[in-house]
Design an enzyme around this catalytic site. Structure first.
Site, short mmCIF file in Angstrom:
data_model
loop_
_atom_site.label_atom_id
_atom_site.label_comp_id
_atom_site.label_asym_id
_atom_site.label_seq_id
_atom_site.Cartn_x
_atom_site.Cartn_y
_atom_site.Cartn_z
N LYS A 1 -21.10 -19.53 -9.92
CA LYS A 1 -20.31 -19.40 -11.15
C LYS A 1 -18.88 -18.98 -10.82
CE LYS A 1 -21.09 -19.53 -15.67
NZ LYS A 1 -21.99 -20.47 -16.35
N TYR B 1 0.86 -1.18 0.00
CA TYR B 1 0.00 0.00 0.00
C TYR B 1 0.90 1.23 0.00
CZ TYR B 1 -4.35 2.54 0.80
OH TYR B 1 -5.42 3.37 0.67
#
Length: 488
Positions: free
Chosen positions: A171, A116
Site C-alpha cells: 500500500k 541536524y
C-alpha cells in the site's frame, strides 16, 4: 487438466529447464504448459552447448498446487531436466518493498549542522511557537500512516500484524508510485478497539493523514468514527471509502453505456461488511432506486433480530419490498449485482435471470462471486477486481489521488463530498466518448487519474491556500515565503 481458478501474475513462476538442442524442444515445453492450464508469459534462452539449451520459462498459474502440477507436467517430458523453480511473487518481497531515503544531502559539516544540531533547534522552536508549522516544516506535510491490526487481511481473514505487513508495504509503495505520497506501514499487535484508537491518536502528530486498512467489521466503523472525532487530520478507511469511490465511478460509466439512470435501478450487494456498507451508503447518498443487502444473515430486512448496528441501519434504509429470500432470488430482475464477499456464489444461469442489460461487478479476489466468463454470456457489462480481466475495479484508482488532494488542501477530515467528487473524476477520465462495455474505468496506470482525483478532492475541500507561517528568522524569510506560495 481442468483448472477452475483463473491463472494470474500473483502465482507466476519461472522454471529453469535444460532441453535437448533440437527444433521441437521449445515447442514441446510451451505446449505442455498450455495443456496444464497455465499461460506462458516469457521464454528466455540462458545458455547453450552443442547438445542442450538452458531456458527460463515464465508462466502464470492459478495457485500453488497448480504451479506444482505444471512443473510435474514439464518434468515428465522426455529429455527435459528441471533445474530450478522460482516463485516470482516471493522473490519480489525479499527484504520488503519500501525503504527510507533522504531528501537532503549530508556531504559536509555545514549541511549536517543545518539538517541536524545545532540548526534543527531553530525549526523545533518555530514549531513549538506555532504548531501549524509542522505541516510545512516536517514530513507531516506529505506523510500518511497505513494502519492495520491484521484482523481482515485481503480476503484471507484474521492473520495478525506480521502477516499484514506485506500488504501494508505494498500500500505504501502504491501511495508513492501513484500519488507521490510518503506512506509508512503501522501494524499493531492488538485488536482491542480502545487500544487501537489510543495508539493512533498518540502517533498522529507525525502524519498528515491516517489510512486504516484491513481492520475487520464492525470494529472498523467505531475505530474510524472515534479517530475522526479526535484528530485534526483526515482519517480514511480504504476498504470502505476507496472501494465505494471506485464502485460509484465504474457504475456511473456502466449506466451510461446501458442507458439507465441510477435512480431507476435495483442493486443487489453481496457482502455487508466494511466495503459493502460503504458502497451502499454512497449509492444511497446518490439517490439509487433500491438496494438489497445480502450477507451471512441472508437478505437484510426489517423485522430481523440480533443484527449489529451497521446491519440494523442497512435493514432500515434499504430493501423497499422487505425481501427475505436467498441471493439467487434477490438478483432475479435486478439491474446491478455488486459482490464484495466470497467466491463462486452464483452461476451464469443465475445472471441470466437479471434484468435486460444487467451489470455485474464481481469483486471478490482472487476468485469472483461468479466466473466472469460465464457472467459475460448474459450480462451487458462485467467487472472484477482482477488485473487480468477487463474493467478492473481497483482501489488504487482512488486512494493515492484522494490523499494527494487532502494533503495539498491541508484538509482536517475526509467527507462524502470528497468521495463523490473523486468518483466523478475517475469516471470522467475515461470520457463519455470512450466508454464501452469493456472500458468503464481507466487503467490504474493512466497518469491522468491521480491528478484528476486530487484536483477534485481539493475543490471539494473548499480549503484556501494556507497563509505563510510566522517568521522563524529574518535570514530565512524569503526562502520560506516562496516555498509556501509554491506548495499550497
Amino acid at each position: 487438466m481442468a483448472i477452475t481458478r483463473l491463472p494470474s501474475a500473483g502465482f507466476s513462476i519461472t522454471i529453469r529447464i535444460a532441453v535437448p538442442a533440437d527444433a521441437s524442444s521449445i515447442g514441446r515445453l510451451t505446449t505442455s504448459v498450455g495443456e496444464a492450464g497455465a499461460i506462458v508469459t516469457a521464454l528466455d534462452v540462458v545458455d547453450s552447448d552443442p547438445t542442450h539449451v538452458l531456458v527460463d520459462l515464465t508462466c502464470d498459474t492459478a495457485d500453488a498446487s497448480h504451479a506444482d502440477q505444471v512443473v510435474q507436467a514439464i518434468s515428465a517430458l522426455d529429455g527435459v531436466d528441471v533445474r530450478k523453480v522460482s516463485d516470482r511473487t516471493f522473490l519480489l518481497h525479499l527484504g520488503g518493498k519500501i525503504e527510507v531515503s533522504s531528501k537532503v544531502a549530508l556531504r559536509t559539516r555545514d549541511e549536517l549542522s543545518r539538517a541536524y544540531t545545532p540548526g534543527v533547534a531553530r525549526v523545533c522552536m518555530a514549531i513549538a511557537e506555532n504548531p501549524a508549522d509542522a505541516r510545512r516544516l516536517t514530513i507531516k506535510r506529505n506523510t500518511v500512516a497505513v494502519v492495520s491490526d491484521g484482523s481482515a487481511v485481503l480476503g484471507l481473514g484474521n492473520l495478525g500484524p506480521a502477516a499484514a505487513l506485506p500488504v501494508m508495504e505494498g500500500k505504501a509503495a502504491l501511495f508513492k508510485r501513484f500519488g507521490g505520497v510518503d506512506a509508512w506501514p503501522v501494524v499493531l499487535d492488538t485488536q482491542d478497539t480502545d487500544e487501537i484508537v489510543a495508539i493512533v491518536k498518540a502517533i498522529a502528530p507525525a502524519y498528515g493523514g491516517i489510512n486504516l486498512e484491513d481492520i475487520a467489521a464492525p470494529r472498523c466503523f467505531e475505530i474510524e468514527a472515534r479517530l475522526r472525532d479526535a484528530l485534526d487530520i483526515p482519517v480514511f478507511h480504504d476498504d470502505q471509502h476507496g472501494t465505494a469511490i471506485c464502485v460509484l465511478a465504474a457504475l456511473t460509466n456502466a449506466l451510461r453505456v446501458v442507458g439507465k439512470q441510477l435512480e431507476d435501478v435495483r442493486v443487489v450487494v453481496s457482502g455487508a461488511g466494511a466495503a459493502g456498507t460503504a458502497i451502499m451508503k454512497l449509492l444511497l447518498r446518490q439517490g439509487v432506486g433500491d438496494i438489497i443487502a445480502y450477507d451471512r444473515q441472508g437478505a437484510l430486512h426489517r423485522g430481523q433480530t440480533d443484527l449489529n448496528s451497521a446491519w440494523q441501519w442497512l435493514a432500515e434504509n434499504t430493501n423497499k419490498d422487505n425481501y427475505s429470500g436467498d441471493l439467487r432470488g434477490a438478483i432475479r430482475d435486478a439491474d446491478v449485482f455488486i459482490g464484495v464477499s466470497a467466491p463462486n456464489l452464483l452461476t451464469g444461469e443465475d445472471i441470466a435471470t437479471m434484468a435486460k442489460d444487467s451489470i455485474v461487478f464481481a469483486l471478490a479476489n482472487p476468485d469472483p462471486e461468479v466466473d466472469p466468463r460465464e457472467a459475460r454470456k448474459h450480462a451487458a457489462i462485467v467487472a472484477t477486481g482482477r488485473s487480468d480481466q477487463p474493467n478492473q475495479i481497483n482501489n488504487v484508482l482512488a486512494f493515492p489521488g484522494v490523499f494527494r488532494g487532502m494533503l495539498d488542501a491541508h484538509a482536517e477530515e475526509f467527507t462524502e463530498e470528497m468521495a463523490i467528487a473523486a468518483a466523478h473524476a475517475i469516471a470522467d477520465v475515461v470520457g463519455e466518448d470512450k466508454i464501452n462495455p469493456t472500458v468503464i474505468v481507466p487503467s490504474v496506470f493512466d497518469s491522468r487519474v491521480a491528478p484528476a482525483v486530487a484536483a477534485a478532492v481539493r475543490a471539494a475541500a473548499h480549503s484556501p491556500a494556507p497563509a505563510p507561517a510566522a517568521d522563524p528568522g529574518p535570514a530565512d524569510l524569503p526562502e520560506i515565503a516562496a516555498e509556501a506560495s509554491a506548495n499550497p
